[in-house]
Scaffold this motif. Structure first.
Motif, PDB file in Angstrom:
ATOM      1  N   GLN A 202       0.830  -1.207   0.000  1.00 18.53           N
ATOM      2  CA  GLN A 202       0.000   0.000   0.000  1.00 18.53           C
ATOM      3  C   GLN A 202       0.861   1.253   0.000  1.00 18.53           C
ATOM      4  N   ARG A 203       0.511   2.236  -0.815  1.00 22.91           N
ATOM      5  CA  ARG A 203       1.164   3.535  -0.762  1.00 22.91           C
ATOM      6  C   ARG A 203       0.119   4.621  -0.510  1.00 22.91           C
ATOM      7  N   TYR A 204       0.533   5.871  -0.433  1.00 26.40           N
ATOM      8  CA  TYR A 204      -0.359   6.908   0.065  1.00 26.40           C
ATOM      9  C   TYR A 204      -1.135   7.682  -0.995  1.00 26.40           C
ATOM     10  N   SER A 205      -0.814   7.559  -2.267  1.00 23.43           N
ATOM     11  CA  SER A 205      -1.527   8.334  -3.290  1.00 23.43           C
ATOM     12  C   SER A 205      -3.012   7.973  -3.295  1.00 23.43           C
ATOM     13  N   PHE A 206      -3.851   8.990  -3.213  1.00 18.02           N
ATOM     14  CA  PHE A 206      -5.289   8.819  -3.032  1.00 18.02           C
ATOM     15  C   PHE A 206      -6.008   9.553  -4.152  1.00 18.02           C
ATOM     16  N   PHE A 207      -7.158   9.039  -4.573  1.00 18.19           N
ATOM     17  CA  PHE A 207      -7.932   9.646  -5.655  1.00 18.19           C
ATOM     18  C   PHE A 207      -9.393   9.799  -5.240  1.00 18.19           C
ATOM     19  N   ALA A 208      -9.954  10.989  -5.482  1.00 17.03           N
ATOM     20  CA  ALA A 208     -11.360  11.257  -5.167  1.00 17.03           C
ATOM     21  C   ALA A 208     -11.793  12.502  -5.928  1.00 17.03           C
ATOM     22  N   THR A 209     -13.092  12.731  -6.029  1.00 15.74           N
ATOM     23  CA  THR A 209     -13.597  13.977  -6.602  1.00 15.74           C
ATOM     24  C   THR A 209     -13.461  15.089  -5.577  1.00 15.74           C
ATOM     25  N   SER A 210     -13.548  16.332  -6.031  1.00 18.94           N
ATOM     26  CA  SER A 210     -13.427  17.462  -5.101  1.00 18.94           C
ATOM     27  C   SER A 210     -14.524  17.426  -4.044  1.00 18.94           C
ATOM     28  N   GLU A 211     -15.730  17.002  -4.439  1.00 20.40           N
ATOM     29  CA  GLU A 211     -16.844  16.926  -3.486  1.00 20.40           C
ATOM     30  C   GLU A 211     -16.574  15.870  -2.409  1.00 20.40           C
ATOM     31  N   ASP A 212     -15.980  14.755  -2.811  1.00 20.42           N
ATOM     32  CA  ASP A 212     -15.697  13.713  -1.829  1.00 20.42           C
ATOM     33  C   ASP A 212     -14.524  14.084  -0.923  1.00 20.42           C
ATOM     34  N   TYR A 213     -13.553  14.831  -1.453  1.00 22.36           N
ATOM     35  CA  TYR A 213     -12.506  15.357  -0.566  1.00 22.36           C
ATOM     36  C   TYR A 213     -13.142  16.237   0.515  1.00 22.36           C
TER      37      TYR A 213
END
Length: 294
Positions: A178-189
């Motif tokens: 596991q690494r730390y790069s994360f992906f989400a939409t601005s609304e979910d952030y």
């Protein structure tokens, strides 16, 4: 939401408006680790020498709390205290830890020892990778279930969110993939940031975790301030969050990522400021600092 501006390029639009966290993901890792601590009874203050992957390395001499605080004592080998980047072993760009499992990276750390119990703050991606993969070691096969409980059930994200791994092979999970790069939409952030605010101000285990990492924050001891990011304009660090923002006495949990990614959560006032950028070309003092401070 008081201000909401979007100017997405074609690449982001084609990716269904999903945005990469860069190092803001380190703080997301801390949030997941906190939930693991709460649900699986992981002790923040016990040394991590029960994970064989860390054998004969300085990281086995650390507690989970210490690696979360970036006080692993690894400053002679990796990190920004002595080297320019946070993910090259001894600054050698051929020795990159971000594309390796923790097990593979630990081959470079064989025979190292932590020299001081109270080591200085040293911003290092290796500490982040050790922290989350140690938590996964303790959680075991329920890790994916835990992620769903955090982001789907607890936060209530609307769209898909995910972390990157250096390997998607099940056999590499035990090695620390596991690494730390994360992906989400601005609304979910924003949903995640609002939930972290609510958690901090709640009488709950995850609220206690967030208060604990704040109470145990450490001094960065920087020689000078840079006014272009929250990374450089905070005096302290706690549990993978930048803390003690200059010019305010409020409790602020801040995330910072390459190319200008910023999330600041004022636990006192409830104000949240988020910036997603593909390049750090904006006036940080104007659109982030003055807004969060005022």
């Amino acid at each position: 939401i008081v201000i909401n501006k979007k100017n997405y390029n074609d690449v982001i639009k084609k990716n269904k408006n999903v945005l990469r966290s860069n190092s803001m993901g380190k703080s997301m890792i801390s949030y997941v680790t906190g939930h693991a601590v709460c649900k699986y009874g992981i002790d923040l203050n016990t040394k991590m020498n029960d994970w064989a992957v860390l054998n004969n390395t300085l990281y086995a001499d650390n507690t989970l709390s210490q690696v979360l605080n970036m006080t692993s004592g690894d400053h002679n080998y990796i990190g920004e205290k002595k080297f320019k980047g946070d993910w090259y072993f001894k600054g050698d760009k051929k020795k990159v830890i971000n594309n390796k499992t923790v097990f593979d990276s630990m081959q470079w750390f064989q025979g190292t020892k932590k020299k001081k119990e109270n080591s200085p703050y040293n911003y290092s991606a290796m500490s982040t990778h050790v922290a989350i993969n140690y938590a996964i070691h303790k959680v075991g096969k329920d890790y994916e279930k835990l992620l769903k409980e955090i982001f789907t059930d607890h936060v209530g994200v609307k769209d898909t969110v995910h972390f990157m791994k250096v390997s998607w092979s099940p056999k590499d999970v035990a090695k620390g993939s596991q690494r730390y790069s994360f992906f989400a939409t601005s609304e979910d952030y924003l949903r995640i940031a609002k939930t972290i605010y609510d958690d901090y101000n709640s009488d709950s285990c995850i609220g206690d975790y967030l208060k604990t990492i704040y109470d145990n924050r450490v001094d960065k001891k920087k020689k000078k301030d840079d006014t272009k990011s929250v990374f450089a304009y905070t005096k302290q660090y706690g549990g993978q969050f930048h803390m003690s923002l200059r010019g305010t006495k409020n409790v602020v949990f801040a995330m910072d990522g390459y190319a200008g990614q910023q999330i600041l959560i004022d636990m006192t006032s409830g104000r949240i400021v988020i910036v997603h950028s593909i390049d750090r070309h904006y006036n940080w003092q104007k659109i982030v600092y003055k807004v969060i401070k005022n």
